[in-house]
Design a protein around this motif. Structure first.
Motif, PDB file in Angstrom:
ATOM      1  N   ASN A 137     -29.704  -0.262  27.890  1.00  0.00           N
ATOM      2  CA  ASN A 137     -30.535   0.164  26.285  1.00  0.00           C
ATOM      3  C   ASN A 137     -29.828   0.286  25.229  1.00  0.00           C
ATOM      4  OD1 ASN A 137     -34.276   0.989  26.482  1.00  0.00           O
ATOM      5  ND2 ASN A 137     -32.688   1.083  28.726  1.00  0.00           N
ATOM      6  N   LEU A 138     -28.179   0.077  25.362  1.00  0.00           N
ATOM      7  CA  LEU A 138     -27.187  -0.122  25.244  1.00  0.00           C
ATOM      8  C   LEU A 138     -27.323  -1.380  23.404  1.00  0.00           C
ATOM      9  CD1 LEU A 138     -24.483   2.450  25.969  1.00  0.00           C
ATOM     10  CD2 LEU A 138     -26.210   2.587  23.948  1.00  0.00           C
ATOM     11  N   ALA A 139     -27.799  -2.007  24.909  1.00  0.00           N
ATOM     12  CA  ALA A 139     -27.903  -3.600  24.335  1.00  0.00           C
ATOM     13  C   ALA A 139     -29.134  -3.934  23.535  1.00  0.00           C
ATOM     14  CB  ALA A 139     -27.400  -4.277  25.794  1.00  0.00           C
ATOM     15  N   GLY A 140     -29.796  -2.738  22.921  1.00  0.00           N
ATOM     16  CA  GLY A 140     -31.119  -3.491  22.536  1.00  0.00           C
ATOM     17  C   GLY A 140     -32.180  -3.711  22.793  1.00  0.00           C
ATOM     18  N   ILE A 141     -33.931  -3.424  22.082  1.00  0.00           N
ATOM     19  CA  ILE A 141     -35.364  -3.572  22.715  1.00  0.00           C
ATOM     20  C   ILE A 141     -35.543  -5.021  23.447  1.00  0.00           C
ATOM     21  CG2 ILE A 141     -35.771  -4.247  20.679  1.00  0.00           C
ATOM     22  CD1 ILE A 141     -38.287  -2.255  22.146  1.00  0.00           C
ATOM     23  N   ARG A 142     -34.541  -6.135  22.438  1.00  0.00           N
ATOM     24  CA  ARG A 142     -35.096  -7.913  23.472  1.00  0.00           C
ATOM     25  C   ARG A 142     -34.621  -7.216  25.221  1.00  0.00           C
ATOM     26  NH1 ARG A 142     -36.294 -12.138  21.700  1.00  0.00           N
ATOM     27  NH2 ARG A 142     -36.614 -11.644  19.360  1.00  0.00           N
ATOM     28  N   THR A 143     -33.429  -7.116  25.045  1.00  0.00           N
ATOM     29  CA  THR A 143     -32.887  -7.010  26.421  1.00  0.00           C
ATOM     30  C   THR A 143     -33.819  -5.923  27.080  1.00  0.00           C
ATOM     31  OG1 THR A 143     -30.648  -7.210  26.128  1.00  0.00           O
ATOM     32  CG2 THR A 143     -30.579  -6.618  27.945  1.00  0.00           C
ATOM     33  N   ALA A 144     -33.854  -5.069  27.255  1.00  0.00           N
ATOM     34  CA  ALA A 144     -34.724  -4.082  27.724  1.00  0.00           C
ATOM     35  C   ALA A 144     -35.899  -4.390  28.223  1.00  0.00           C
ATOM     36  CB  ALA A 144     -34.726  -2.539  27.116  1.00  0.00           C
TER      37      ALA A 144
END
Length: 443
Positions: A137-144
């Protein structure tokens, strides 16, 4: 002024996956056995009762989310239409339940299911999964959100296998007498299972990230809610009907799975069902929590650093770190799974009441905003459902408090601490800026 965002990263499939991930998660796989110990052969009725109460509140919540798309809606709507103090207490109470009960419950249950396959330390495995999804989730909502869709597909397939293969193993004798613990047991079981069913309500917390939220939010709920209800009732009937109440009470769903699934299908059920369900819940919590922190920081109620975003990924890295550390601390605590689940229930029940009051007041004060929401539910029906949801949630809270008075007292004590923090923050610590209004002219 907060306005509707038409270009968010979350589409219809993503929203459905997030909703199902929040609903069909660790609580289903860890609390079905706990609820069976309380509700007996009527546990599937407890699921239906819990879902019925959830739906009463879900419709007004969806109407709010579609009329006023925003982030952190379960906090912002009560703040705007009810009271900032009440809104903060609801968010604080949910935080106590989620970080002290929900995330550690999911992580510990994940470790327990892995232990059913290989010899491992459940707490250590839980720590690994909390860490993995914290980093994701540190990588952003799109990835998550993309990860959520993949997990969602496998989860539904695994539960489908459990139901279809297990149906022939159901023995009618295991389901009699029909309501072995009476009406009190059914209601108490529903209170335990309430948060198992509640998760879809939290999709309004990412409303600002949903594309065309006015249309997408109602559509996503119309898909996810019937799907989950069918899966829940079918899973409960198969689980109890295949092994009986005594064998399932306070146990995990691996007990009935071992009774009728082959080793290969059992592994698929544990990995694709239990483990993926739990990880979708963990992932969804990490997706939603920063929305609350952003709203609370905007109102000056938490340090602004908690909502500070990473320049590369746009994620609240310090806020996520705090959530991660609190959940890890609770994970290594000695609280049993049943207490973790009960703690989770108190926050979920308490949160819904201010949101329902907000729906009633919003319908009266801003009827124009609901005119553009595509819905078969009118404003009057929205009000009736919201008032009914308040009454039902109050009843569930009382029943759950009666069943677990010590856990309830601990939760209430921590909410009182939150009230003291709010008064100190607002009375003695001046805010740097005024709270941003949800909609123009709504104050």
């Amino acid at each position: 002024m907060l306005t509707e965002r038409e270009g968010g990263d979350v589409g219809l499939l993503d929203a459905v996956a997030i909703e199902v991930g929040l609903v069909v998660g660790g609580a289903l796989f860890s609390l079905t056995g706990v609820a069976t110990g309380i509700a007996g052969t009527g546990v599937f009725v407890s699921f239906a009762l819990a879902f019925g109460v959830v739906v009463l509140g879900l419709v007004p919540t969806a109407m709010l989310g579609a009329a006023f798309p925003t982030t952190g809606g379960n906090y912002r709507y009560p703040r705007e239409f009810v009271s900032p103090f009440v809104a903060f207490l609801a968010a604080w109470g949910l935080g106590v339940s989620m970080f002290g009960g929900g995330l550690p419950l999911y992580a510990l249950t994940f470790g327990g299911y892995v232990e059913s396959l290989v010899a491992v330390d459940p707490v250590l495995v839980g720590l690994v999964v909390l860490t993995a999804f914290f980093l994701l989730n540190l990588a952003g909502i799109r990835t998550a959100a993309r990860a959520q869709v993949l997990l969602f597909v496998a989860l539904v397939a695994a539960l489908g296998v459990f139901v279809v293969v297990g149906a022939p193993a159901v023995d009618a004798a295991n389901l009699t007498p029909p309501f072995s613990t009476g009406a009190t047991g059914l209601v108490a079981g529903a209170a335990i299972l309430y948060f198992v069913c509640l998760g879809a309500n939290f999709v309004v917390d990412i409303g600002g990230d949903v594309r065309e939220a006015t249309v997408t939010l109602p559509q996503s709920l119309a898909i996810s809610v019937p799907l989950v209800l069918c899966l829940y009732v079918a899973t409960a009937v198969v689980a109890v009907g295949s092994v009986g109440v005594d064998a399932l009470a306070n146990e995990e769903l691996t007990v009935p799975a071992e009774a009728f699934l082959s080793p290969g299908l059992r592994t698929f059920f544990v990995v694709g069902g239990a483990l993926f369900a739990i990880t979708t819940s963990i992932n969804a919590v990490y997706i939603i929590v920063p929305k609350y922190l952003d709203a609370l920081a905007a109102d000056g109620l938490v340090p602004a650093v908690l909502a500070e975003t990473n320049e590369r990924f746009g994620t609240a890295h310090w806020g996520l770190t705090l959530v991660y550390l609190l959940s890890v601390a609770a994970l290594v605590s000695p609280l049993p799974v049943a207490d973790l689940g009960t703690l989770l229930g108190f926050g979920g029940i308490f949160l819904i009441v201010p949101v329902m009051l907000a729906a009633v007041r919003a319908v009266r004060r801003r009827p124009d905003a609901f005119e553009r929401v595509p819905s078969f539910v009118g404003r009057r029906a929205t009000t009736v459902l919201a008032v009914s949801a308040v009454a039902c949630n109050a009843l569930l809270f009382v029943v759950l408090a009666t069943q677990s008075p010590v856990v309830c007292a601990a939760w209430v004590g921590l909410v009182v601490v939150g009230a003291g923090y709010y008064l100190a923050r607002t009375r003695f610590g001046r805010r740097e800026r005024e709270a941003e209004p949800l909609v123009e002219g709504s104050a």
